[in-house]
Design a protein around this motif. Structure first.
Motif, short mmCIF file in Angstrom:
data_model
loop_
_atom_site.label_atom_id
_atom_site.label_comp_id
_atom_site.label_asym_id
_atom_site.label_seq_id
_atom_site.Cartn_x
_atom_site.Cartn_y
_atom_site.Cartn_z
N PHE A 10 -10.43 -13.38 -5.71
CA PHE A 10 -10.12 -12.92 -4.36
C PHE A 10 -11.39 -12.83 -3.51
O PHE A 10 -11.40 -13.22 -2.35
CB PHE A 10 -9.41 -11.57 -4.42
CG PHE A 10 -9.07 -10.95 -3.10
CD1 PHE A 10 -8.34 -11.63 -2.15
CD2 PHE A 10 -9.47 -9.65 -2.81
CE1 PHE A 10 -8.00 -11.06 -0.93
CE2 PHE A 10 -9.15 -9.06 -1.60
CZ PHE A 10 -8.41 -9.77 -0.66
N ALA A 11 -12.47 -12.35 -4.10
CA ALA A 11 -13.73 -12.19 -3.37
C ALA A 11 -14.28 -13.53 -2.88
O ALA A 11 -14.97 -13.59 -1.86
CB ALA A 11 -14.77 -11.49 -4.25
N GLY A 14 -11.83 -16.74 1.51
CA GLY A 14 -11.91 -16.20 2.85
C GLY A 14 -13.24 -15.57 3.19
O GLY A 14 -14.13 -15.44 2.35
N GLU A 15 -13.38 -15.21 4.44
CA GLU A 15 -14.61 -14.61 4.94
C GLU A 15 -14.52 -13.09 5.05
O GLU A 15 -15.53 -12.40 5.02
CB GLU A 15 -14.94 -15.20 6.32
CG GLU A 15 -15.21 -16.69 6.26
CD GLU A 15 -15.46 -17.28 7.63
OE1 GLU A 15 -15.50 -16.53 8.63
OE2 GLU A 15 -15.62 -18.50 7.70
N ARG A 16 -13.33 -12.59 5.22
CA ARG A 16 -13.07 -11.15 5.28
C ARG A 16 -11.87 -10.87 4.39
O ARG A 16 -11.08 -11.76 4.13
CB ARG A 16 -12.76 -10.69 6.71
CG ARG A 16 -13.96 -10.65 7.62
CD ARG A 16 -13.61 -10.15 9.02
NE ARG A 16 -13.02 -8.83 9.07
CZ ARG A 16 -13.70 -7.69 9.08
NH1 ARG A 16 -15.01 -7.70 9.00
NH2 ARG A 16 -13.09 -6.53 9.14
N HIS A 17 -11.76 -9.63 3.98
CA HIS A 17 -10.68 -9.25 3.07
C HIS A 17 -9.99 -7.98 3.56
O HIS A 17 -10.65 -7.13 4.16
CB HIS A 17 -11.24 -9.02 1.66
CG HIS A 17 -11.97 -10.21 1.13
ND1 HIS A 17 -13.32 -10.38 1.32
CD2 HIS A 17 -11.53 -11.29 0.48
CE1 HIS A 17 -13.69 -11.53 0.76
NE2 HIS A 17 -12.63 -12.10 0.25
N THR A 18 -8.71 -7.89 3.28
CA THR A 18 -7.98 -6.66 3.55
C THR A 18 -7.21 -6.29 2.29
O THR A 18 -6.81 -7.15 1.50
CB THR A 18 -6.98 -6.77 4.72
OG1 THR A 18 -5.87 -7.58 4.33
CG2 THR A 18 -7.64 -7.35 5.96
N LEU A 19 -7.02 -4.99 2.12
CA LEU A 19 -6.25 -4.49 0.99
C LEU A 19 -5.81 -3.08 1.30
O LEU A 19 -6.36 -2.42 2.18
CB LEU A 19 -7.06 -4.55 -0.31
CG LEU A 19 -8.44 -3.86 -0.33
CD1 LEU A 19 -8.33 -2.39 -0.67
CD2 LEU A 19 -9.33 -4.57 -1.31
N ASP A 20 -4.80 -2.64 0.59
CA ASP A 20 -4.32 -1.27 0.70
C ASP A 20 -4.53 -0.58 -0.64
O ASP A 20 -4.34 -1.19 -1.70
CB ASP A 20 -2.83 -1.22 1.04
CG ASP A 20 -2.53 -1.69 2.45
OD1 ASP A 20 -3.46 -1.83 3.27
OD2 ASP A 20 -1.34 -1.93 2.74
N LEU A 21 -4.90 0.68 -0.56
CA LEU A 21 -4.98 1.50 -1.77
C LEU A 21 -3.61 2.07 -2.06
O LEU A 21 -2.75 2.14 -1.17
CB LEU A 21 -5.99 2.63 -1.58
CG LEU A 21 -7.42 2.20 -1.26
CD1 LEU A 21 -8.31 3.42 -1.11
CD2 LEU A 21 -7.96 1.26 -2.33
N LYS A 22 -3.39 2.49 -3.28
CA LYS A 22 -2.10 3.07 -3.66
C LYS A 22 -1.82 4.37 -2.92
O LYS A 22 -0.68 4.81 -2.87
CB LYS A 22 -2.04 3.26 -5.17
CG LYS A 22 -2.02 1.93 -5.92
CD LYS A 22 -2.04 2.11 -7.41
CE LYS A 22 -2.01 0.75 -8.09
NZ LYS A 22 -2.14 0.87 -9.55
N THR A 23 -2.85 4.93 -2.30
CA THR A 23 -2.69 6.14 -1.48
C THR A 23 -2.15 5.81 -0.10
O THR A 23 -1.84 6.71 0.67
CB THR A 23 -4.03 6.86 -1.31
OG1 THR A 23 -4.94 5.97 -0.64
CG2 THR A 23 -4.61 7.31 -2.63
N GLY A 24 -2.09 4.50 0.24
CA GLY A 24 -1.62 4.07 1.54
C GLY A 24 -2.75 3.74 2.51
O GLY A 24 -2.50 3.23 3.60
N LEU A 32 -18.38 -7.08 -1.61
CA LEU A 32 -19.79 -7.37 -1.86
C LEU A 32 -20.06 -7.69 -3.32
O LEU A 32 -20.89 -8.56 -3.63
CB LEU A 32 -20.65 -6.18 -1.42
CG LEU A 32 -20.48 -5.78 0.05
CD1 LEU A 32 -21.22 -4.49 0.33
CD2 LEU A 32 -20.94 -6.90 0.97
N GLU A 33 -19.40 -6.98 -4.23
CA GLU A 33 -19.61 -7.22 -5.65
C GLU A 33 -18.44 -6.65 -6.44
O GLU A 33 -17.88 -5.62 -6.08
CB GLU A 33 -20.91 -6.55 -6.10
CG GLU A 33 -21.38 -6.98 -7.45
CD GLU A 33 -22.82 -6.57 -7.73
OE1 GLU A 33 -23.25 -6.78 -8.87
OE2 GLU A 33 -23.51 -6.06 -6.83
N VAL A 34 -18.07 -7.35 -7.52
CA VAL A 34 -16.98 -6.93 -8.39
C VAL A 34 -17.55 -6.52 -9.74
O VAL A 34 -18.32 -7.26 -10.35
CB VAL A 34 -15.94 -8.06 -8.58
CG1 VAL A 34 -14.82 -7.60 -9.50
CG2 VAL A 34 -15.39 -8.52 -7.23
#
Length: 84
Positions: A10-11, A14-24, A32-34
């Motif tokens: 996933f990293a 694309g140039e930018r990333h979006t995601l949701d946490l399980k908290t919403g 930057l780093e995995v």
């Protein structure tokens, strides 16, 4: 595909990333780093904190991963190859 491998793939998309946490909580920026159990996520813009966020992989709703595709000019869902 294990969780760390999924985020490494996933990293690279694309140039930018979006995601949701399980908290919403919704996060937009740059991976930057995995690491084995977390990733460092940089937020962009003038109001962003200087230090990247530490996001634990098991706290991410993996169904909400999107990345910016510059050629398409929009966010797209990444495709992950399934290993047999």
């Amino acid at each position: 595909m294990d969780l760390k491998s999924r985020f490494e793939t996933f990293a690279q998309k694309g140039e930018r990333h979006t995601l949701d946490l399980k908290t919403g909580e919704h996060i937009e920026g740059y991976i930057l780093e995995v690491f084995e159990d977390h990733l460092l996520f940089g937020l962009g813009g003038p109001m962003a904190p200087d230090q990247p966020l530490q996001v634990f992989l098991d706290q991410v709703d993996v169904q909400t991963l999107w990345c910016w595709d510059a050629a398409a000019g929009k966010y797209v869902r990444p495709e992950f190859k399934q290993h047999s």
